[in-house]
Enzyme design. Structure first.
Site, PDB file in Angstrom:
ATOM      1  CG  ASP A  39      -2.058  -0.929   1.119  1.00  0.00           C
ATOM      2  OD1 ASP A  39      -2.169  -1.563   0.050  1.00  0.00           O
ATOM      3  OD2 ASP A  39      -2.837  -1.048   2.088  1.00  0.00           O
ATOM      4  CE1 TYR A  67      -2.700   1.774  -6.780  1.00  0.00           C
ATOM      5  CE2 TYR A  67      -3.457   3.147  -4.965  1.00  0.00           C
ATOM      6  CZ  TYR A  67      -3.638   2.638  -6.234  1.00  0.00           C
ATOM      7  OH  TYR A  67      -4.746   2.997  -6.965  1.00  0.00           O
ATOM      8  CG  ASP A  68      -0.845   5.242  -0.057  1.00  0.00           C
ATOM      9  OD1 ASP A  68      -1.829   5.130  -0.809  1.00  0.00           O
ATOM     10  OD2 ASP A  68      -0.864   4.992   1.167  1.00  0.00           O
ATOM     11  CB  SER A 102     -12.390  10.095  -1.878  1.00  0.00           C
ATOM     12  OG  SER A 102     -11.066  10.275  -1.925  1.00  0.00           O
ATOM     13  CG  LEU A 103     -11.474  11.584   3.810  1.00  0.00           C
ATOM     14  CD1 LEU A 103     -11.283  10.766   5.070  1.00  0.00           C
ATOM     15  CD2 LEU A 103     -11.829  13.020   4.183  1.00  0.00           C
ATOM     16  CD  GLU A 155     -15.332  11.435  12.787  1.00  0.00           C
ATOM     17  OE1 GLU A 155     -15.460  10.548  11.927  1.00  0.00           O
ATOM     18  OE2 GLU A 155     -15.926  12.513  12.747  1.00  0.00           O
ATOM     19  CE  LYS A 170      -9.236   7.149   5.549  1.00  0.00           C
ATOM     20  NZ  LYS A 170      -9.351   5.825   4.956  1.00  0.00           N
ATOM     21  CG  ASP A 189      -8.617  -0.510   6.457  1.00  0.00           C
ATOM     22  OD1 ASP A 189      -9.111   0.016   5.441  1.00  0.00           O
ATOM     23  OD2 ASP A 189      -7.510  -1.050   6.474  1.00  0.00           O
ATOM     24  NE  ARG A 223     -15.973   5.598  -1.847  1.00  0.00           N
ATOM     25  CZ  ARG A 223     -14.811   6.100  -1.518  1.00  0.00           C
ATOM     26  NH1 ARG A 223     -14.759   7.220  -0.848  1.00  0.00           N
ATOM     27  NH2 ARG A 223     -13.711   5.471  -1.814  1.00  0.00           N
ATOM     28  CD  GLU A 231     -15.278   2.655   6.121  1.00  0.00           C
ATOM     29  OE1 GLU A 231     -15.975   3.602   5.697  1.00  0.00           O
ATOM     30  OE2 GLU A 231     -14.261   2.253   5.542  1.00  0.00           O
ATOM     31  CE1 TYR A 244     -18.035   8.275   6.944  1.00  0.00           C
ATOM     32  CE2 TYR A 244     -17.222   6.217   7.888  1.00  0.00           C
ATOM     33  CZ  TYR A 244     -17.571   6.989   6.785  1.00  0.00           C
ATOM     34  OH  TYR A 244     -17.447   6.462   5.533  1.00  0.00           O
ATOM     35  CE  LYS A 253      -4.737   5.934   4.775  1.00  0.00           C
ATOM     36  NZ  LYS A 253      -4.249   5.825   3.501  1.00  0.00           N
ATOM     37  CB  CYS A 283       4.312 -36.607   9.943  1.00  0.00           C
ATOM     38  SG  CYS A 283       4.470 -35.571  11.416  1.00  0.00           S
ATOM     39  CB  CYS A 315       6.020 -38.912  14.079  1.00  0.00           C
ATOM     40  SG  CYS A 315       4.518 -38.942  13.089  1.00  0.00           S
ATOM     41  CB  CYS A 341       0.662 -36.215  10.943  1.00  0.00           C
ATOM     42  SG  CYS A 341       1.350 -37.506  11.989  1.00  0.00           S
ATOM     43  CB  CYS A 371       2.365 -37.289  15.763  1.00  0.00           C
ATOM     44  SG  CYS A 371       3.476 -36.019  15.138  1.00  0.00           S
TER      45      CYS A 371
HETATM   46  S1  IVH Z   1     -15.538  10.929   6.497  1.00  0.00           S
HETATM   47  C1  IVH Z   1     -15.354  13.530   2.994  1.00  0.00           C
HETATM   48  N1  IVH Z   1     -14.876   9.573   8.593  1.00  0.00           N
HETATM   49  O1  IVH Z   1     -12.436   6.683   4.546  1.00  0.00           O
HETATM   50  C2  IVH Z   1     -15.764  12.679   4.118  1.00  0.00           C
HETATM   51  N2  IVH Z   1     -14.517   8.580   6.475  1.00  0.00           N
HETATM   52  O2  IVH Z   1     -10.819   7.908   2.428  1.00  0.00           O
HETATM   53  C3  IVH Z   1     -15.361  11.282   3.888  1.00  0.00           C
HETATM   54  N3  IVH Z   1     -13.600   6.318   6.569  1.00  0.00           N
HETATM   55  O3  IVH Z   1     -14.916   6.818   2.066  1.00  0.00           O
HETATM   56  C4  IVH Z   1     -15.876  10.394   4.892  1.00  0.00           C
HETATM   57  N4  IVH Z   1     -13.493   6.168   8.747  1.00  0.00           N
HETATM   58  O4  IVH Z   1     -14.960   4.904   3.730  1.00  0.00           O
HETATM   59  C5  IVH Z   1     -14.925   9.592   7.264  1.00  0.00           C
HETATM   60  N5  IVH Z   1     -14.351   8.459  10.573  1.00  0.00           N
HETATM   61  C6  IVH Z   1     -14.410   8.489   9.233  1.00  0.00           C
HETATM   62  C7  IVH Z   1     -13.990   7.391   8.450  1.00  0.00           C
HETATM   63  C8  IVH Z   1     -14.054   7.481   7.063  1.00  0.00           C
HETATM   64  C9  IVH Z   1     -13.272   5.552   7.605  1.00  0.00           C
HETATM   65  C10 IVH Z   1     -13.450   5.936   5.164  1.00  0.00           C
HETATM   66  C11 IVH Z   1     -14.677   6.140   4.330  1.00  0.00           C
HETATM   67  C12 IVH Z   1     -14.290   7.091   3.271  1.00  0.00           C
HETATM   68  C13 IVH Z   1     -12.817   6.892   3.203  1.00  0.00           C
HETATM   69  C14 IVH Z   1     -12.153   8.140   2.657  1.00  0.00           C
END
Ligand code: IVH
Length: 687
Positions: A49, A52-53, A98-99, A129, A131, A133, A152, A189, A241, A329, A423, A426, A441, A446
């Site tokens: 990840d 990728y980021d 998205s964020l 808050e 985040k 997964d 979504r 989520e 959230y 992150k 095995c 044994c 086995c 054993c």
């Molecule tokens: S706020 C613009 N709050 O993260 C507001 N998102 O990368 C976006 N996610 O699609 C949502 N925990 O699936 C928000 N406490 C939280 C979150 C959260 C997980 C996820 C969510 C969103 C993704 C954005």
């Protein structure tokens, strides 16, 4: 190598001309598309990840510098997967955004500075808050009832998964309270806890099905099931959230909105904080970066949001990312390393479990040198070979895993893995039952099996005998004091104190821990017996169904297979187990030792309008004793507790409340008067 290339390119980006930038942008997009395909379609990523980021960041950087290069189909312009037509497509009334990410404090500060500049103010309060997964969903409520739920999708159109979401108990079907907008949407989520994820994979392995790579995939896979009965069998949960939109008034700040949602019965994460200053956000982040694994679910960072809603419009949205929020992150929990060899471990049921020996590598602050590979099929599916560079990941208590090889780093000298026919402990010829992925086995004597069985028997999810770790299990077997788990119950003080490094005190403690374990619930005992294919969840089902070891032992294969969640393989395995004379002897010895063999009546699992909510009652109630009030809460599916914690949802306050009220105010817990509480009970028909 890829990482180095990106880095150099990123450094020279500022000196690029448009022509060079276009070339690089195209390259990056092609790479990202390829990795998206590996990840989302093949479920077989080649890079971590973090790598990728890095690609995404470089692309974003170039697009920011050369906006003329932005195209609608650039990976930066899309939010998620395409919706699957089979579910029916739902248009989101306002898009699910998205964020943007911040990976360090500097980047967080830069985000804040930009916002402050746009708003032309000195500072603004922030809400933090976890985040989560998992999988983002949008839930629509009409007159207090859940009417529609969607994924979504691409942010504008999602899949209609209403029926599947109805199976998640923490999603309220009806809301508490009367005053609320006639129609509104909340976002949250859906996730799977670590424990549920491990259990699910355990059972899938037993049933010869491929494992999910992580709890997020498991949650997403469970929600996006065409058959909602399958979703219903998975332990899923939700944290709400955000308010999406509302036809009617709502609070002016995000913080108040979260509490408002909580009061309506939504599950809002208790680990939230509101801060006036960015330094405090940073402190909160540092704490959680260390403590993230204490949570029962996976989080990959914090989401930091501006608190007052009236700033949101002015801050606006760039692409798909609002300027009023950012994902802060945590450091990645994946890394790449060399897989030195694949070795075998003999499990408690005699199963041959392959694992990877790795060149030690730091992942999320811990050095790992071994990782599980589940089974032969898993190795074949992932196509990992000795000598490969592999992506490894760890998440809290979950055993480190090999995610897959980095195919581009192969030299051609990697060696395919072949499962042994004997095995490794044994030497007995191994068996592979028809249709199963595991080899076993078959030798009950054993030594590897006796050891595994014993350590499994005493482990936490089983009989939970504290103080009896692996090394003591080994000593007890080696000294001949124990041959099978039932012998634990005839150990004497004299025998124990003779053992090297076992003091009087530890012997006493161990004996009392052994004594305590005799009263464990039936499900634990069934799990502890180490019946092939019976994980902890299956053990609980069997305990509920049969109520005693004797009834279970008597059950025919057909009776077992008639239970909805019990497949023919499990039925056969359970039946076989009790037909084996040596297992019968173990059970008799356990019975004679006084181990509990039957279930006491267990309360039904929480269901009802207050399911998932915790109440604390403090002070004297005029209308009824506290115990009665607590009983009502339980009747409606809620739980009642004595002390206020961050997890408490409602504090009911009677006459002369004590310190609990102050504590509740500190945590922002909702406070109900006795009147309000009675009204709530009446509304749900409890009184
Ligand atoms: S706020 C613009 N709050 O993260 C507001 N998102 O990368 C976006 N996610 O699609 C949502 N925990 O699936 C928000 N406490 C939280 C979150 C959260 C997980 C996820 C969510 C969103 C993704 C954005």
């Amino acid at each position: 190598m890829r990482t180095t290339v990106c880095y150099t390119m990123a450094v020279v980006a500022s000196e690029m001309n448009l022509y060079q930038a276009r070339q690089r942008v195209e390259d990056l997009r092609a790479q990202i598309r390829y990795h998206d395909y590996r990840y989302y379609v093949l479920d077989s990523p080649e890079i971590s990840d973090a790598e990728y980021d890095k690609l995404m960041r470089e692309l974003r950087g170039l697009e920011a510098q050369f906006p003329q290069l932005i195209t609608p189909d650039s990976p930066t312009q899309r939010v998620g997967g395409e919706p699957v037509e089979a579910f029916g497509v739902t248009e989101h009334r306002t898009p699910l955004l998205s964020l943007a990410n911040a990976f360090n404090y500097e980047e967080l500060k830069a985000w804040y500075r930009r916002a402050v500049t746009i708003l032309e103010i000195e500072s603004f309060p922030l809400v933090c808050e976890p985040k989560i997964d998992g999988l983002a969903v949008a839930l629509v409520y009409e007159d207090g009832r859940f009417v529609q739920g969607a994924t979504r999708g691409d942010g504008f159109r999602g899949e209609n998964v209403t029926e599947n979401l109805r199976t998640i108990r923490s999603i309220p079907m009806r809301l508490l309270g009367k005053k609320m907008p006639s129609r509104f949407e909340v976002r949250g989520e859906v996730y799977m806890s670590r424990v549920a994820f491990e259990r699910l994979n355990e059972e899938r392995t037993d049933q010869g099905q491929p494992c999910f790579a992580n709890p997020r995939n498991a949650a997403a896979g469970s929600v996006r099931q065409l058959d909602s009965r399958i979703t219903a069998q998975r332990s899923l949960d939700i944290w709400v959230y955000q308010l999406g939109w509302a036809d009617g008034p709502y609070p002016p700040t995000h913080w108040e909105t979260l509490h408002w949602l909580q009061d309506m019965g939504f599950r809002v994460n208790p680990e939230i904080g509101r801060y006036e200053r960015l330094e405090d956000v940073e402190r909160h982040y540092r704490q959680w970066a260390d403590r993230r694994h204490d949570l029962e679910y996976e989080i990959d960072g914090l989401v930091v949001k501006a608190d007052p809603f009236h700033y949101y419009e002015r801050l606006g949205v760039v692409g798909r990312e609002p300027r009023w929020a950012i994902a802060y992150k945590f450091p990645p929990i994946q890394a790449t390393t060399k897989l030195l060899s694949i070795e075998i471990n003999v499990g408690r049921t005699g199963s041959l479990n392959p694992y990877a020996v790795l060149e030690p590598v730091q992942v999320g602050g811990v050095t790992i040198s071994k990782a599980t590979l589940h089974n032969e099929e898993d190795i074949r599916r992932k196509d990992v070979r000795a000598g490969d560079t592999v992506i490894v990941q760890r998440a809290g208590d979950v055993i480190p895993q090999v995610v897959g090889p980095v195919v581009s780093k192969r030299t051609g000298r990697e060696k395919d893995f072949v499962m042994p026919d004997r095995c490794p402990v044994c030497g007995t010829d191994v068996e592979r039952p028809e249709g199963e992925v595991m080899r076993y086995c078959p030798n009950p004597a054993c030594p590897a099996q006796a050891f595994r069985w014993l350590t499994h028997f005493v482990s936490r999810g089983a009989m939970d005998i504290e103080g009896l770790g692996e090394s003591w299990c080994y000593v007890l077997l080696e000294q001949g004091l124990v041959r099978d788990p039932s012998d634990i119950y005839s150990l004497t003080r004299e025998q124990l104190v003779e053992l090297e490094r076992m003091g009087e005190k530890s012997a006493e403690n161990l004996l009392s821990a052994i004594e305590v374990s005799k009263g464990r619930p039936l499900a634990r005992l069934i799990f502890a017996l180490g019946i092939r294919h019976v994980g902890s969840e299956m053990a609980a089902i069997l305990a509920r169904q049969f109520g005693s070891i004797d009834a279970l032992a008597r059950a025919s294969e057909d009776e077992l297979a008639a239970i909805p969640t019990v497949g023919p393989r499990i039925a056969e395995s359970v039946h076989q187990y009790f037909r084996d004379a040596s297992n019968g002897r173990v059970i008799e010895k356990l019975r004679r030792a006084g181990v509990r063999m039957a279930e006491e009546v267990t309360p039904a699992p929480a269901e009802g309008p207050l399911a998932g909510l915790t109440f604390v009652i403090t002070g004297t109630l005029a209308s009824m004793p506290r115990s009665k009030a607590e009983e009502y809460v339980r009747q409606l599916g809620g739980s009642a507790s004595d002390s206020v914690t961050k997890k408490t949802n409602h504090l009911v306050v009677g006459e002369s409340p004590g310190s609990k009220l102050q504590k509740a105010q500190r945590y922002g817990t909702n406070v109900l008067s006795e009147q309000e509480f009675l009204e709530l009970l009446r509304r749900h028909g409890a009184m």
